[in-house]
Structure formats: structure tokens, C-alpha cells
Design an enzyme around this catalytic site. Sequence first.
Site, PDB file in Angstrom:
ATOM      1  CE1 TYR A  15      12.162  11.134 -17.538  1.00  0.00           C
ATOM      2  CE2 TYR A  15       9.864  11.746 -17.745  1.00  0.00           C
ATOM      3  CZ  TYR A  15      11.168  12.085 -17.469  1.00  0.00           C
ATOM      4  OH  TYR A  15      11.478  13.363 -17.115  1.00  0.00           O
ATOM      5  CB  VAL A  49      -3.664 -18.504 -38.581  1.00  0.00           C
ATOM      6  CG1 VAL A  49      -3.379 -19.933 -38.152  1.00  0.00           C
ATOM      7  CG2 VAL A  49      -2.639 -17.554 -37.977  1.00  0.00           C
ATOM      8  CD  GLU A  68       7.182 -11.193 -14.756  1.00  0.00           C
ATOM      9  OE1 GLU A  68       7.591 -10.830 -13.628  1.00  0.00           O
ATOM     10  OE2 GLU A  68       6.581 -12.262 -14.940  1.00  0.00           O
ATOM     11  CD  GLU A  75       7.744  -9.330  -7.631  1.00  0.00           C
ATOM     12  OE1 GLU A  75       8.869  -9.128  -8.145  1.00  0.00           O
ATOM     13  OE2 GLU A  75       7.184 -10.432  -7.617  1.00  0.00           O
ATOM     14  CE  LYS A  93       7.521  -7.928  -2.638  1.00  0.00           C
ATOM     15  NZ  LYS A  93       8.846  -8.401  -2.234  1.00  0.00           N
ATOM     16  CG  ASP A  94       1.128 -13.878  -2.606  1.00  0.00           C
ATOM     17  OD1 ASP A  94       2.316 -14.022  -2.962  1.00  0.00           O
ATOM     18  OD2 ASP A  94       0.695 -14.259  -1.497  1.00  0.00           O
ATOM     19  CD1 TRP A 111      -0.877 -17.963 -27.924  1.00  0.00           C
ATOM     20  CD2 TRP A 111       0.399 -19.041 -29.411  1.00  0.00           C
ATOM     21  NE1 TRP A 111       0.025 -17.067 -28.429  1.00  0.00           N
ATOM     22  CE2 TRP A 111       0.821 -17.692 -29.336  1.00  0.00           C
ATOM     23  CE3 TRP A 111       1.062 -19.905 -30.265  1.00  0.00           C
ATOM     24  CZ2 TRP A 111       1.868 -17.191 -30.106  1.00  0.00           C
ATOM     25  CZ3 TRP A 111       2.115 -19.413 -31.031  1.00  0.00           C
ATOM     26  CH2 TRP A 111       2.504 -18.067 -30.945  1.00  0.00           C
TER      27      TRP A 111
END
Length: 123
Positions: A15, A49, A68, A75, A93-94, A111
Site C-alpha cells: 500500500y 562533513v 509534500e 488536498e 489546503k493552506d 543546510w
Amino acid sequence: MRNQPKYNLFKNTIYALKGLKDIIQNESSFKIELLLACVMGIIIVCIDVTVVEKLLLFITLMGILIAEAINSAIERVVDLVTLKHNKMAGRAKDVGSAVVFLSIILCISVWFAIFYTNFNKIF
């Protein structure tokens, strides 16, 4: 009662891989972020590093992909519930987009800090 099958490691893995395949095929933002994560992953392997710093760089990259995926799930659920413009649906959604934005800010910050503190070793 919840509509949930018994836990099965093999089926749950299938899944998860189906979901990953779907998001890669259907979400352009995820594709772009995945491509950048692959490129940045190569950079992680190549730079001089510490292992802990490399791990932090990797974790922040994965955080963007995770955010994401969560945003895409939000969404899709909102679109499943209603296709009409709805203030609460838009807010949901916002918030999902804000999660992605915050993960990107975190990634850039980590970074920058690692590259800044190791500038002489890296370049």
C-alpha cells in the site's frame, strides 16, 4: 467500528509503495522536490562533513518529501469531500501548504548552517 483490515507488513508495504508511486506520477511538486532531493543527496555523499551533519542534511531533505506527501493527502481528502469552493476546505489546503513551506525553511536553515560552519572543508 473502523474500516481497517488486520495489520500485515507485506500488504502495508505494498500500500505504501502504491501511494508513493501515485504521488510521483500525479504530483508535479513532489516530482520536483524528489529530483532536487536526489541531486542534494549526491552532494551529501560527496561533501566532507561529519556523519551527524550528513544525517541532518538527509533528514531535512526527507522532511520536505514527507511534508509534500502529507499536503497531497490533505488536498485529496478535501477534494473528495467537496469540489465546491469552501472557506474551511481552502484553509485546510493552506495549512498543508504551510507544512511544506516550513519544512523547506528548516531544510535551507540547516543546510546553510552546516555549509557555513564547514566552508573551509567543503570548498
